[in-house]
Design an enzyme around this catalytic site. Structure first.
Site, mmCIF file in Angstrom:
data_model
loop_
_atom_site.group_PDB
_atom_site.id
_atom_site.type_symbol
_atom_site.label_atom_id
_atom_site.label_comp_id
_atom_site.label_asym_id
_atom_site.label_seq_id
_atom_site.Cartn_x
_atom_site.Cartn_y
_atom_site.Cartn_z
ATOM 1 N N ASP A 30 55.285 8.674 73.516
ATOM 2 C CA ASP A 30 55.927 9.321 72.364
ATOM 3 C C ASP A 30 57.258 8.617 72.084
ATOM 4 O OD1 ASP A 30 57.454 11.248 70.716
ATOM 5 O OD2 ASP A 30 55.784 12.592 71.150
ATOM 6 N N HIS A 100 46.394 15.121 68.202
ATOM 7 C CA HIS A 100 46.929 14.475 69.398
ATOM 8 C C HIS A 100 47.265 15.530 70.437
ATOM 9 C CE1 HIS A 100 50.208 15.368 66.604
ATOM 10 N NE2 HIS A 100 50.958 15.575 67.672
HETATM 11 P P1 AMP Z 1 53.547 17.089 66.706
HETATM 12 O O1 AMP Z 1 54.875 17.651 66.352
HETATM 13 O O2 AMP Z 1 52.753 17.915 67.664
HETATM 14 O O3 AMP Z 1 52.754 16.721 65.464
HETATM 15 O O4 AMP Z 1 53.826 15.762 67.492
HETATM 16 C C1 AMP Z 1 53.947 14.521 66.901
HETATM 17 C C2 AMP Z 1 54.592 13.646 67.916
HETATM 18 O O5 AMP Z 1 54.461 12.303 67.506
HETATM 19 C C3 AMP Z 1 56.069 13.936 68.097
HETATM 20 O O6 AMP Z 1 56.326 14.279 69.453
HETATM 21 C C4 AMP Z 1 56.739 12.634 67.678
HETATM 22 O O7 AMP Z 1 57.859 12.356 68.466
HETATM 23 C C5 AMP Z 1 55.632 11.619 67.874
HETATM 24 N N1 AMP Z 1 55.701 10.439 67.045
HETATM 25 C C6 AMP Z 1 55.972 10.360 65.714
HETATM 26 N N2 AMP Z 1 55.917 9.081 65.300
HETATM 27 C C7 AMP Z 1 55.582 8.328 66.376
HETATM 28 C C8 AMP Z 1 55.384 6.933 66.607
HETATM 29 N N3 AMP Z 1 55.515 6.027 65.615
HETATM 30 N N4 AMP Z 1 55.058 6.517 67.858
HETATM 31 C C9 AMP Z 1 54.934 7.415 68.866
HETATM 32 N N5 AMP Z 1 55.115 8.741 68.719
HETATM 33 C C10 AMP Z 1 55.438 9.196 67.501
#
Ligand code: AMP
Ligand code: ZN
Length: 146
Positions: A30, A100
């Site tokens: 993440d 995810h």
């Molecule tokens: P959610 O809030 O459950 O939709 O989680 C989405 C997650 O994706 C969050 O914890 C973000 O920090 C993570 N995230 C967003 N963009 C990216 C990225 N480019 N690479 C890795 N993680 C990401």
């Protein structure tokens, strides 16, 4: 329509620190970790909700999530526990509308740090995320434990 960042990562059109990949899913660090070694296991095919996955995809996501969680537990950071978490819809704080599974490690006496990371997340987002070098190191460490 805004492109889906996880689809871009699957297509290798956006950077990622990859921990694991197979035909159905991909695990990556993440970029805005709530605790060190925060991993996401994403379904490769785009779908927003868990109920939109095939039974095979759903089972596979959790099977891989379990393997990753064991590797995270054995990694150098040695967390004491992990959260398995799926935010399934906007009202459940889903910010990336692509299924995810969060593997979110927890460490000794880290409740305050956990809340602090939640509050500081907008600042980390402004900064562009955690250092890629650190994320790559953590990914390599977890990979070694798989
Ligand atoms: P959610 O809030 O459950 O939709 O989680 C989405 C997650 O994706 C969050 O914890 C973000 O920090 C993570 N995230 C967003 N963009 C990216 C990225 N480019 N690479 C890795 N993680 C990401
Ligand atoms: Zn997507």
């Amino acid at each position: 329509m805004k492109p889906c960042i996880f689809c871009e990562i699957v297509a290798q059109q956006a950077p990622a620190s990859i921990v694991y990949e197979d035909d159905l899913c991909l695990a990556l660090m993440d970029i805005f970790p709530l605790r060190p070694a925060h991993v996401l296991v994403i379904n490769k095919r785009h779908a927003q909700y868990v109920h939109e996955l095939s039974e095979q995809e759903r089972n596979h996501l959790f099977m891989v999530g379990n393997k990753i969680s064991l590797a995270v537990r054995q990694s150098r950071l040695q967390p004491l526990a992990v959260h398995f978490n799926i935010n399934d819809g906007k009202a459940a704080h889903q910010t990336v509308p692509h299924v995810h599974l969060h593997i979110l490690p927890r460490y000794k006496h880290d409740s305050l740090a956990f809340v602090g990371s939640l509050l500081a997340k907008p600042l980390l987002m402004l900064k562009g995320g955690a250092s890629r070098e650190l994320l790559n190191e953590q990914a390599a460490d977890i990979k070694r434990c798989l």
